[in-house]
Design a protein around this motif. Structure first.
Motif, short mmCIF file in Angstrom:
data_model
loop_
_atom_site.label_atom_id
_atom_site.label_comp_id
_atom_site.label_asym_id
_atom_site.label_seq_id
_atom_site.Cartn_x
_atom_site.Cartn_y
_atom_site.Cartn_z
N VAL A 205 0.73 -1.18 0.01
CA VAL A 205 -0.07 0.02 0.15
C VAL A 205 0.91 1.36 -0.03
O VAL A 205 0.56 2.40 -0.46
CB VAL A 205 -0.91 0.12 1.30
N MET A 206 1.74 1.24 0.80
CA MET A 206 3.06 2.27 0.56
C MET A 206 4.54 1.74 0.61
O MET A 206 4.51 0.37 0.96
CB MET A 206 2.78 2.99 1.84
N GLU A 207 5.26 2.72 0.18
CA GLU A 207 6.83 2.16 0.16
C GLU A 207 7.82 3.46 0.74
O GLU A 207 7.03 4.61 0.64
CB GLU A 207 7.10 1.48 -1.06
N LYS A 208 8.71 3.23 1.24
CA LYS A 208 9.56 4.29 1.69
C LYS A 208 10.88 4.29 0.70
O LYS A 208 11.36 3.27 0.44
CB LYS A 208 10.07 4.20 2.96
N GLN A 209 11.30 5.42 0.22
CA GLN A 209 12.40 5.83 -0.75
C GLN A 209 13.10 6.85 -0.19
O GLN A 209 13.03 8.07 -0.26
CB GLN A 209 11.93 6.06 -2.07
N GLY A 210 14.05 6.45 0.88
CA GLY A 210 14.85 7.62 1.55
C GLY A 210 14.10 8.18 2.47
O GLY A 210 13.32 7.68 3.48
N SER A 211 13.91 9.58 2.34
CA SER A 211 12.99 10.31 3.36
C SER A 211 11.50 10.47 2.73
O SER A 211 10.60 11.03 3.50
CB SER A 211 13.71 11.63 3.51
N ARG A 212 11.14 9.93 1.45
CA ARG A 212 9.96 10.18 0.90
C ARG A 212 9.01 8.64 1.24
O ARG A 212 9.68 7.55 1.30
CB ARG A 212 10.00 10.11 -0.57
N TRP A 213 7.75 9.21 1.09
CA TRP A 213 6.74 7.99 1.54
C TRP A 213 5.94 7.89 0.02
O TRP A 213 5.68 9.25 -0.49
CB TRP A 213 5.69 8.14 2.41
N ILE A 214 5.99 6.80 -0.55
CA ILE A 214 5.35 6.60 -1.87
C ILE A 214 4.06 5.91 -1.57
O ILE A 214 3.86 4.92 -1.13
CB ILE A 214 6.14 6.03 -2.96
N ILE A 215 2.85 6.37 -2.17
CA ILE A 215 1.89 5.73 -2.22
C ILE A 215 1.46 5.46 -3.72
O ILE A 215 0.97 6.33 -4.51
CB ILE A 215 0.35 6.49 -1.63
N PRO A 216 1.64 3.98 -4.17
CA PRO A 216 1.58 3.79 -5.61
C PRO A 216 0.53 3.94 -6.07
O PRO A 216 -0.06 4.22 -7.31
CB PRO A 216 2.21 2.55 -5.71
N ASP A 217 -0.98 3.65 -5.35
CA ASP A 217 -2.06 3.49 -5.75
C ASP A 217 -3.05 4.28 -4.72
O ASP A 217 -3.34 3.57 -3.78
CB ASP A 217 -2.50 2.04 -5.85
N CYS A 218 -3.21 5.51 -4.81
CA CYS A 218 -4.22 6.34 -4.00
C CYS A 218 -5.41 6.07 -3.92
O CYS A 218 -6.29 5.98 -2.82
CB CYS A 218 -4.23 7.89 -4.06
N GLN A 219 -5.93 5.30 -5.03
CA GLN A 219 -7.27 4.82 -5.07
C GLN A 219 -7.64 3.54 -4.01
O GLN A 219 -8.59 3.56 -3.72
CB GLN A 219 -7.47 4.65 -6.50
N LEU A 220 -6.56 2.71 -4.07
CA LEU A 220 -6.66 1.56 -3.27
C LEU A 220 -6.76 2.15 -1.80
O LEU A 220 -7.62 1.41 -1.03
CB LEU A 220 -5.13 0.66 -3.52
N LEU A 221 -5.88 3.28 -1.24
CA LEU A 221 -5.81 3.80 -0.03
C LEU A 221 -7.35 4.29 0.23
O LEU A 221 -7.77 4.23 1.44
CB LEU A 221 -4.83 4.50 0.13
N GLN A 222 -7.93 4.90 -0.77
CA GLN A 222 -9.12 5.67 -0.62
C GLN A 222 -10.15 4.44 -0.46
O GLN A 222 -11.17 4.53 0.23
CB GLN A 222 -9.37 6.46 -2.00
N LYS A 223 -9.98 3.56 -1.18
CA LYS A 223 -11.03 2.45 -1.01
C LYS A 223 -10.96 1.90 0.43
O LYS A 223 -12.12 1.42 0.97
CB LYS A 223 -10.65 1.25 -2.08
N MET A 224 -9.83 1.57 0.85
CA MET A 224 -9.68 0.94 2.35
C MET A 224 -10.18 1.86 3.21
O MET A 224 -11.30 1.45 4.24
CB MET A 224 -8.03 0.98 2.68
#
Length: 231
Positions: A205-224
């Protein structure tokens, strides 16, 4: 805290003024610089100036008698705070602290009151800000009353994602909150935030790249989040 000379401003509210009116208003203001973790205003203080954030980032929070912190929001350049005390004359409803070195423009009570009495555009912008606060607090009350800690973490993560979402539906959060900041805002402990964010990472649902957070599919998070709200 350092004080400086009178200045120009990047305030969203004050940009509604004409150049002439802005220059006159700013002649009554001062610039102050605060170092990281320095308190700018304290909850229940009677200071009723209004503050405009020029650079940096500020944290708004309340503190219980035992010292427990309940965080509300972070303020960035262009935003302002203190308008509630200017309007009703009451004490500060929360404390505001510099999260990094920050510069603010301070406008006296009488100057801003006069501005509100004479400028419709400023009044409309302030009303919109107060309306946004009401909506945000109503949403928080609902979440605290109906959602589990993990579900509140999902909702908070979605709020952050919306600020950084791209056209491809990916959110790249360049300045995420610390786990402690999220815990303060959600009225839970830091360990609960860490565990749930790690679980979301494992689920993709999310991943971390250095100091950044990445949400690859915001629609999925919205659905949750939506699915829980419908229960």
């Amino acid at each position: 805290m350092k004080e400086g000379k009178k200045i120009t401003t990047n305030s969203v509210v004050l940009q509604a003024l004409s150049a002439t009116d802005l220059k006159e208003v700013l002649s009554f203001c001062i610039r102050r610089t605060f170092v990281k973790d320095e308190q700018i205003v304290r909850q229940m203080d009677r200071d009723n100036s209004i503050y405009f954030v020029e650079t940096g980032e500020l944290g708004v929070a309340q503190f219980s008698d035992s010292g427990r912190e309940v965080g509300y929001i972070e303020l960035k350049a262009g935003e302002n705070f203190g308008e509630v005390s200017v309007i009703d004359g009451g004490p500060r409803s929360a404390s505001v602290t510099a999260l990094c070195e920050s510069v603010v423009t301070v406008m006296p009570f009488a100057t801003f009151q006069k501005l509100m009495q004479t400028n419709t555009a400023v009044n409309i912008l302030i009303m919109k800000q107060l309306t946004a606060i009401i909506r945000r607090l109503s949403e928080r009350v609902y979440e605290f009353s109906t959602l589990s800690v993990n579900n509140r973490i999902h909702a908070e993560l979605l709020r952050w994602a919306r600020k950084f979402i791209d056209l491809d539906g990916v959110a790249r959060i360049s300045s995420p909150p610390t786990h402690a900041q999220m815990a303060s805002r959600l009225s839970c402990n830091r360990e609960a935030v860490s565990r749930e964010l790690k679980r979301l990472e494992n689920q993709g649902v999310m991943e971390k790249q250095g100091s950044r957070w990445i949400i690859p599919d915001c629609q999925l998070l919205q659905k949750m989040v939506d699915e829980v709200h419908r229960i």
